[in-house]
Write a protein that holds these residues in place. Structure first.
Motif, PDB file in Angstrom:
ATOM      1  N   TYR A 146      20.833 -12.849 -19.441  1.00  0.00           N
ATOM      2  CA  TYR A 146      20.108 -11.766 -20.095  1.00  0.00           C
ATOM      3  C   TYR A 146      18.922 -12.312 -20.885  1.00  0.00           C
ATOM      4  O   TYR A 146      18.907 -13.482 -21.279  1.00  0.00           O
ATOM      5  CB  TYR A 146      21.018 -11.018 -21.079  1.00  0.00           C
ATOM      6  CG  TYR A 146      22.181 -10.287 -20.465  1.00  0.00           C
ATOM      7  CD1 TYR A 146      22.108  -8.933 -20.175  1.00  0.00           C
ATOM      8  CD2 TYR A 146      23.373 -10.964 -20.179  1.00  0.00           C
ATOM      9  CE1 TYR A 146      23.187  -8.259 -19.617  1.00  0.00           C
ATOM     10  CE2 TYR A 146      24.458 -10.294 -19.623  1.00  0.00           C
ATOM     11  CZ  TYR A 146      24.360  -8.948 -19.340  1.00  0.00           C
ATOM     12  OH  TYR A 146      25.418  -8.282 -18.790  1.00  0.00           O
ATOM     13  N   VAL A 147      17.957 -11.430 -21.132  1.00  0.00           N
ATOM     14  CA  VAL A 147      16.950 -11.671 -22.154  1.00  0.00           C
ATOM     15  C   VAL A 147      17.255 -10.710 -23.299  1.00  0.00           C
ATOM     16  O   VAL A 147      17.424  -9.502 -23.080  1.00  0.00           O
ATOM     17  CB  VAL A 147      15.524 -11.427 -21.636  1.00  0.00           C
ATOM     18  CG1 VAL A 147      14.507 -11.640 -22.762  1.00  0.00           C
ATOM     19  CG2 VAL A 147      15.213 -12.359 -20.485  1.00  0.00           C
TER      20      VAL A 147
ATOM     21  N   TRP B 133      17.293  -1.943 -19.182  1.00  0.00           N
ATOM     22  CA  TRP B 133      17.837  -2.657 -20.318  1.00  0.00           C
ATOM     23  C   TRP B 133      18.963  -1.832 -20.915  1.00  0.00           C
ATOM     24  O   TRP B 133      19.089  -0.639 -20.614  1.00  0.00           O
ATOM     25  CB  TRP B 133      16.758  -2.933 -21.383  1.00  0.00           C
ATOM     26  CG  TRP B 133      15.879  -1.744 -21.690  1.00  0.00           C
ATOM     27  CD1 TRP B 133      14.716  -1.415 -21.062  1.00  0.00           C
ATOM     28  CD2 TRP B 133      16.123  -0.711 -22.657  1.00  0.00           C
ATOM     29  NE1 TRP B 133      14.202  -0.241 -21.587  1.00  0.00           N
ATOM     30  CE2 TRP B 133      15.043   0.204 -22.570  1.00  0.00           C
ATOM     31  CE3 TRP B 133      17.121  -0.482 -23.602  1.00  0.00           C
ATOM     32  CZ2 TRP B 133      14.953   1.334 -23.383  1.00  0.00           C
ATOM     33  CZ3 TRP B 133      17.044   0.645 -24.403  1.00  0.00           C
ATOM     34  CH2 TRP B 133      15.953   1.534 -24.295  1.00  0.00           C
ATOM     35  N   ILE B 134      19.778  -2.463 -21.721  1.00  0.00           N
ATOM     36  CA  ILE B 134      20.885  -1.750 -22.360  1.00  0.00           C
ATOM     37  C   ILE B 134      20.699  -1.784 -23.869  1.00  0.00           C
ATOM     38  O   ILE B 134      20.112  -2.720 -24.421  1.00  0.00           O
ATOM     39  CB  ILE B 134      22.254  -2.338 -21.964  1.00  0.00           C
ATOM     40  CG1 ILE B 134      22.341  -3.833 -22.317  1.00  0.00           C
ATOM     41  CG2 ILE B 134      22.519  -2.113 -20.487  1.00  0.00           C
ATOM     42  CD1 ILE B 134      23.722  -4.433 -22.042  1.00  0.00           C
TER      43      ILE B 134
ATOM     44  N   ALA C   8      19.193  -5.693 -24.428  1.00  0.00           N
ATOM     45  CA  ALA C   8      19.467  -6.802 -23.511  1.00  0.00           C
ATOM     46  C   ALA C   8      19.020  -6.404 -22.120  1.00  0.00           C
ATOM     47  O   ALA C   8      19.331  -5.303 -21.653  1.00  0.00           O
ATOM     48  CB  ALA C   8      20.956  -7.143 -23.512  1.00  0.00           C
ATOM     49  N   ILE C   9      18.294  -7.289 -21.451  1.00  0.00           N
ATOM     50  CA  ILE C   9      17.808  -7.038 -20.101  1.00  0.00           C
ATOM     51  C   ILE C   9      18.543  -7.961 -19.137  1.00  0.00           C
ATOM     52  O   ILE C   9      18.390  -9.196 -19.232  1.00  0.00           O
ATOM     53  CB  ILE C   9      16.288  -7.281 -19.985  1.00  0.00           C
ATOM     54  CG1 ILE C   9      15.516  -6.399 -20.959  1.00  0.00           C
ATOM     55  CG2 ILE C   9      15.812  -7.041 -18.566  1.00  0.00           C
ATOM     56  CD1 ILE C   9      15.148  -7.079 -22.255  1.00  0.00           C
TER      57      ILE C   9
ATOM     58  N   GLN D   7      28.891  -7.214 -28.814  1.00  0.00           N
ATOM     59  CA  GLN D   7      29.174  -5.793 -28.594  1.00  0.00           C
ATOM     60  C   GLN D   7      28.126  -5.170 -27.674  1.00  0.00           C
ATOM     61  O   GLN D   7      28.444  -4.340 -26.820  1.00  0.00           O
ATOM     62  CB  GLN D   7      29.206  -5.064 -29.935  1.00  0.00           C
ATOM     63  CG  GLN D   7      30.276  -5.563 -30.889  1.00  0.00           C
ATOM     64  CD  GLN D   7      30.091  -5.026 -32.303  1.00  0.00           C
ATOM     65  OE1 GLN D   7      29.101  -4.357 -32.609  1.00  0.00           O
ATOM     66  NE2 GLN D   7      31.038  -5.334 -33.176  1.00  0.00           N
ATOM     67  N   LEU D   8      26.875  -5.571 -27.849  1.00  0.00           N
ATOM     68  CA  LEU D   8      25.797  -5.068 -27.000  1.00  0.00           C
ATOM     69  C   LEU D   8      26.038  -5.438 -25.546  1.00  0.00           C
ATOM     70  O   LEU D   8      25.957  -4.591 -24.650  1.00  0.00           O
ATOM     71  CB  LEU D   8      24.462  -5.654 -27.478  1.00  0.00           C
ATOM     72  CG  LEU D   8      23.258  -5.510 -26.536  1.00  0.00           C
ATOM     73  CD1 LEU D   8      22.843  -4.042 -26.415  1.00  0.00           C
ATOM     74  CD2 LEU D   8      22.093  -6.359 -27.031  1.00  0.00           C
ATOM     75  N   ILE D   9      26.339  -6.702 -25.283  1.00  0.00           N
ATOM     76  CA  ILE D   9      26.515  -7.175 -23.913  1.00  0.00           C
ATOM     77  C   ILE D   9      27.734  -6.538 -23.257  1.00  0.00           C
ATOM     78  O   ILE D   9      27.697  -6.139 -22.088  1.00  0.00           O
ATOM     79  CB  ILE D   9      26.652  -8.715 -23.890  1.00  0.00           C
ATOM     80  CG1 ILE D   9      25.375  -9.383 -24.410  1.00  0.00           C
ATOM     81  CG2 ILE D   9      26.976  -9.203 -22.483  1.00  0.00           C
ATOM     82  CD1 ILE D   9      24.162  -9.168 -23.563  1.00  0.00           C
TER      83      ILE D   9
END
Length: 300
Positions: free
Chosen positions: A61-62, A126-127, A141-142, A281-283
């Motif tokens: 991810y970026v 992206w998220i 996150a991309i 948590q984001l990922i």
């Protein structure tokens, strides 16, 4: 005042003749990337921020801030002062190639990738954080590349492949922001290390969010920068013990997001960053909004 802005990262002739011959390159300088956003023509760069590389399983991810990929203030949903809505971006991922002059060594090399921030149906590529609507956590996150899980970590571009140490944190202790305050990066694009101090009690939330404050005169181009703590010499560890290793100990502690709003330029030295814990948590639980969700009333 001089208008000189030196390019940082372009290699000159005979670098072995420069100062600091005993120094070594810090690999953390190359786990970040300029995060460039293109103007509506899709050719010229309108603005830039900072990103860094992270991996989870077989996906690379970026990571950057949500306001970087949306052009909207994460707290108010209003457009940023530029009024610019980004649709295309570019990053520079670092790989380490054998040095032609000495094949026992490696040197950094940047691979450039340009990509759309939304797919053809208007779904974000992206998220965002699963608690964005509730806590306005300014992270994105991309999904960027496939990763071989047995990849050599020694020269990995991913920040979480670095050997970090859990350190003790106290208000007033030094922290460092790694990013690109200006567009003077060039060549191998090493990050600039910007010093700050922990300005809030690390064990207390800020505004009920997983956020901490930093006393640092930072700049907009540093949005999305990783924040680290590094200790040289004796270091207190998170478990209360004391480390006397001669090596520097480092911990990734958060993601820089911006400065606190102020009408006075002299009051703009307090920045805020999101806890590193929010990244996992984001990922693991993030979701992709649509263009219409992010920019209601604006045609895709």
């Amino acid at each position: 005042m001089s208008g000189y802005l030196p390019k940082y990262g372009a290699q000159g002739p005979n670098p072995e003749n420069y100062f600091f011959k005993s120094s070594k390159i810090d690999i953390l300088s190359f786990k970040t990337t300029p995060f460039e956003l293109f103007a509506p023509d899709g050719i010229s760069v309108s603005t830039h921020a900072t990103g860094f590389h992270w991996r989870k399983g077989s996906v690379g991810y970026v990571i950057t801030n949500r306001h970087v990929v949306t052009g909207r203030d994460c707290f108010t949903d209003g457009l940023m002062p530029s009024g610019f809505i980004p649709r295309k971006a570019r990053v520079y991922m670092c790989t380490w190639e054998p040095d032609p002059a000495d094949n026992t060594k490696r040197r950094p090399w940047r691979q450039t990738t340009k990509f759309d921030l939304y797919d053809e149906d208007g779904r974000a590529n992206w998220i965002q954080h699963p608690l964005f609507d509730e806590l306005r956590i300014d992270l994105a996150a991309i999904p960027f590349c496939d990763v071989e899980e047995d990849q050599d970590h020694s020269y990995s571009p991913f920040l979480n492949d670095y050997s970090f140490t859990e350190l003790r944190h106290d208000v007033g202790s030094d922290v460092t922001i790694l990013g690109y305050p200006f567009r003077n990066y060039a060549g191998i694009n090493p990050a600039i290390w910007k010093r700050g101090t922990m300005a809030s009690e690390p064990s207390l939330l800020v505004d009920g969010k997983p956020m901490f404050l930093i006393d640092s005169l930072s700049r907009p181009g540093m949005s999305g920068s990783p924040v680290i703590k590094r200790v040289y010499g004796a270091a207190q560890l998170a478990d209360g013990s004391l480390s006397l290793t001669p090596s520097a100990l480092t911990e990734f502690i958060g993601i820089y997001s911006g400065r606190l709003a102020s009408l006075e330029a002299s009051d703009a030295a307090i920045a805020y960053a999101w806890s590193a814990d929010a990244l996992s948590q984001l990922i693991e639980h993030g979701s992709s909004p649509t263009f219409a969700d992010v920019h209601p009333g604006i045609p895709f």
